[in-house]
Design a protein around this motif. Sequence first.
Motif, PDB file in Angstrom:
ATOM      1  N   VAL A  11       0.855  -1.180   0.000  1.00 13.35           N
ATOM      2  CA  VAL A  11       0.000   0.000   0.000  1.00 13.35           C
ATOM      3  C   VAL A  11       0.896   1.236   0.000  1.00 13.35           C
ATOM      4  O   VAL A  11       1.755   1.386   0.874  1.00 13.35           O
ATOM      5  N   ILE A  12       0.705   2.112  -0.993  1.00 12.42           N
ATOM      6  CA  ILE A  12       1.573   3.281  -1.148  1.00 12.42           C
ATOM      7  C   ILE A  12       0.716   4.538  -1.232  1.00 12.42           C
ATOM      8  O   ILE A  12      -0.212   4.620  -2.036  1.00 12.42           O
ATOM      9  N   ASP A  13       1.041   5.513  -0.411  1.00 10.39           N
ATOM     10  CA  ASP A  13       0.316   6.783  -0.370  1.00 10.39           C
ATOM     11  C   ASP A  13       0.918   7.746  -1.396  1.00 10.39           C
ATOM     12  O   ASP A  13       2.044   8.203  -1.233  1.00 10.39           O
ATOM     13  N   VAL A  14       0.168   8.019  -2.463  1.00  6.99           N
ATOM     14  CA  VAL A  14       0.649   8.950  -3.491  1.00  6.99           C
ATOM     15  C   VAL A  14      -0.148  10.249  -3.489  1.00  6.99           C
ATOM     16  O   VAL A  14      -0.174  10.976  -4.477  1.00  6.99           O
ATOM     17  N   THR A  15      -0.786  10.543  -2.365  1.00  3.11           N
ATOM     18  CA  THR A  15      -1.509  11.812  -2.258  1.00  3.11           C
ATOM     19  C   THR A  15      -0.527  12.976  -2.232  1.00  3.11           C
ATOM     20  O   THR A  15       0.629  12.845  -1.820  1.00  3.11           O
ATOM     21  N   ASN A  16      -1.017  14.116  -2.681  1.00  4.03           N
ATOM     22  CA  ASN A  16      -0.245  15.368  -2.673  1.00  4.03           C
ATOM     23  C   ASN A  16       1.032  15.293  -3.509  1.00  4.03           C
ATOM     24  O   ASN A  16       2.009  15.985  -3.230  1.00  4.03           O
ATOM     25  N   LEU A  17       1.024  14.455  -4.529  1.00  3.39           N
ATOM     26  CA  LEU A  17       2.145  14.395  -5.461  1.00  3.39           C
ATOM     27  C   LEU A  17       1.685  14.881  -6.827  1.00  3.39           C
ATOM     28  O   LEU A  17       0.530  14.727  -7.197  1.00  3.39           O
ATOM     29  N   SER A  18       2.597  15.475  -7.589  1.00  5.33           N
ATOM     30  CA  SER A  18       2.285  15.881  -8.943  1.00  5.33           C
ATOM     31  C   SER A  18       3.497  15.664  -9.816  1.00  5.33           C
ATOM     32  O   SER A  18       4.621  15.498  -9.327  1.00  5.33           O
ATOM     33  N   GLN A 140       0.874   8.479 -15.192  1.00  4.44           N
ATOM     34  CA  GLN A 140       2.105   9.155 -15.595  1.00  4.44           C
ATOM     35  C   GLN A 140       3.055   9.371 -14.417  1.00  4.44           C
ATOM     36  O   GLN A 140       4.277   9.319 -14.583  1.00  4.44           O
ATOM     37  N   ILE A 141       2.515   9.589 -13.224  1.00  6.61           N
ATOM     38  CA  ILE A 141       3.361   9.669 -12.035  1.00  6.61           C
ATOM     39  C   ILE A 141       4.087   8.334 -11.833  1.00  6.61           C
ATOM     40  O   ILE A 141       5.298   8.297 -11.569  1.00  6.61           O
ATOM     41  N   THR A 142       3.351   7.251 -11.963  1.00  9.72           N
ATOM     42  CA  THR A 142       3.948   5.924 -11.788  1.00  9.72           C
ATOM     43  C   THR A 142       5.033   5.676 -12.824  1.00  9.72           C
ATOM     44  O   THR A 142       6.136   5.212 -12.493  1.00  9.72           O
ATOM     45  N   ARG A 143       4.740   6.000 -14.079  1.00 12.23           N
ATOM     46  CA  ARG A 143       5.735   5.794 -15.135  1.00 12.23           C
ATOM     47  C   ARG A 143       6.988   6.645 -14.901  1.00 12.23           C
ATOM     48  O   ARG A 143       8.115   6.177 -15.085  1.00 12.23           O
TER      49      ARG A 143
END
Length: 314
Positions: A11-18, A140-143
């Motif tokens: 489980v990974i928190d990717v909130t507040n990322l751009s 796109q964030i993941t890539r």
Amino acid sequence: MGSETRLKLPVIDVTNLSLEVNGPKWEAVKSQVYEAVVEYGCFEAIYDKVPADLLKAMFAAIKELFDLPLQTKQLNVSEKPYHGYMGQNPLVPLYESMGIDDANVYEKVDYVTNTWWPNGNPSFSKTIQSYSEQLSELDQITRKMILESLGVEKYLEEHVNISNYVLRVMKYESPQNNDTKVGLSEHTDKSIITILYQNEVEGLEVMTKDEKWITYKPSPNSFVVMIGDSFHAWSNGRVYPPFHRVMMSGNEARYSVGLFSTPKGGNLVKAPEELVDEEHPLLFKPFDPIEFFNYLYSKKCQGDQSPLHTFCGV
């Protein structure tokens, strides 16, 4: 191999990322993402960019679509294999799905919508397009994180430009008894990345590298991000495409939606030279994704457990 409920997806928190702002949190999350896609091929992303009312509208739209007459749903056709209507298959009788190409482009969505509703259904079109557009940033964030981890971030723009987004909406009927039945057989996705969201009905299972099944317990504010065969080939085997399936039980239907980033036809999927060396010899010959899809639909592929290796393995 039975289901192993003690195992969980990372489980990974990717909130507040751009995409535009990198910082300490970006670097910390990037290392988690890369470890997850190498070891598991997927992770559960806590992501805050898709509003709750849009998620609610999305499921209402899906149910509205599946409630249409069969002959209307079958108007969803595509020249590309696996892109149009799928259902009425005796091997997976509980499964039914439909696809929308370029789902983040309103005009493309509306064109498909009008095949189901000749008088138009702008609310449906807007819901599909908005959902796809919001989730495309997670893709796109993941890539970007993966390419940075591999040291080949210079290819990110090209990586995104030679792909498009296909949205598949899926319904799995309940078996209506106490038996557990196959909703969808085990497979790997052929995409670059798949992002799955579903209602509260369990069913998705992901196989680990040592062939144990993880049963995914859905959460209302998280998505499953999964590596597909195309990214596996492009990364020269660095990231892992997991086998997964859907097993249905109980008496409730399972609705899910998958956003697939897929390579466009006419563009070769080819590992960058930086990812090929003595320690990592080339695993796959460059291939056209449409030709690969055509192989998947051919009689030659029936029963093939490793179609990517068969089609273009070195």
